[in-house]
Scaffold this active site. Structure first.
Site: not given
Ligand code: KIV
Length: 292
Positions: A50, A187
């Site tokens: 993310s 998720e």
């Molecule tokens: O990339 C991310 O932040 C994640 C979270 C949503 C667990 O995989």
């Protein structure tokens, strides 16, 4: 709150051992200073892909590269002393085959010194998970909404809201647990399905938008701090950091504009008598208006 007396860094089996003992507390982190703060309260920090959206302004996580993950992974490992640090394997770095996954995951482990990696996908990633775990790489699974598949899913859609979706997602969870994953992120998943999976598998489920039925919780740090401009429904804002940043920047701009900053206490004096300096005249003219 999770203030532990331990000084050694937590490892993947420590997270697994928390199942049915204590809630696993986790946040994403991409940055050394915030990692150092979160380290006091979290059992693990996830360098999530993310970061592509939060730090780099991409629309999705798809463009994130292995090199980006490694740069941020290193920063977080330097900042955190106690929490396990797990690093996401980005899209395209692990799906092709278990051996490609091993090559890239071992590079992440060596170059960041993190303690685990995370892969998206259920049954389709079970063989790769087993392959990595057998070769010394702890793997966290990630099922439910898997953002790297956004272009196939057609959007960030909540999973398991109808009963006919449940069996496949439950099978995903069992396959990853059987393959040796030490925990699984769930998720954007309906609460009853998260409860069933949590009950069914021997490793912790870490929820993000998957209810309090999970064994632990994770959020994107910038979302819960109130820094991200848009957040999903499942995020609770525990801070108002965007407002705090804007207030500080406005005050700085006003102080510089009014020549209140820097003040004497922010200024270096000479160690010897100062020569008389003739300061250049201050700009007094109003700046020209820009034509629109
Ligand atoms: O990339 C991310 O932040 C994640 C979270 C949503 C667990 O995989």
């Amino acid at each position: 709150m999770s203030l532990h007396p331990l000084t050694r860094r937590l490892m993947a089996p420590d997270i697994t051992a928390m199942k049915r003992v204590k809630p696993v507390i986790a946040l994403t982190s991409y940055h050394a200073h915030t990692a150092a703060i979160a380290d006091k309260y979290c059992d693990f920090l996830l360098v999530g892909d993310s970061l592509g959206m939060v730090m780099h302004g991409f629309e999705t996580t798809v463009p994130v590269t292995l090199d980006m993950m490694i740069v941020h992974g290193r920063a977080v490992v330097r900042g955190a002393k106690r929490a396990l640090v797990a690093v996401d394997m980005p899209f395209g770095s692990y799906e092709e085959s278990p051996s490609v996954a091993f090559r890239n995951a071992s590079r992440v482990m060596k170059e960041t010194d993190c303690g685990a990696v995370k892969l998206e996908g259920g049954r389709r990633m079970a063989e790769t998970t087993r392959y990595l775990v057998e070769r010394g790489i702890p793997v966290m699974g990630h099922i439910g909404l898997t953002p790297q598949s956004i272009n196939v899913l057609g959007g960030f859609k909540t999973q398991g809201r109808t009963r006919d979706e449940w069996a496949a997602i439950e099978e995903d969870a069992r396959a990853l647990a059987d393959a040796g994953a030490f925990a699984i992120v769930l998720e954007a998943m309906s609460a009853p399905l998260a409860a069933r999976i949590t009950e069914a598998i021997p490793i912790p489920t870490i929820g993000i938008g998957a209810s309090s039925n999970c064994d632990g919780q994770i959020l994107v740090m910038e979302d819960m701090l109130g820094l991200s401009p848009r957040v999903p429904k499942f995020v609770k804002k525990f801070g108002a950091v965007a407002t705090a940043i804007e207030d500080a920047i406005r005050a700085y701009a006003e102080d510089v504009g009014e020549r209140r900053f820097p003040a004497e206490e922010h200024t270096y004096a000479m160690k010897e008598p100062a020569p008389s300096v003739i300061l250049p005249p201050q700009a007094t003219k109003k700046p020209k208006k820009l034509s629109t």
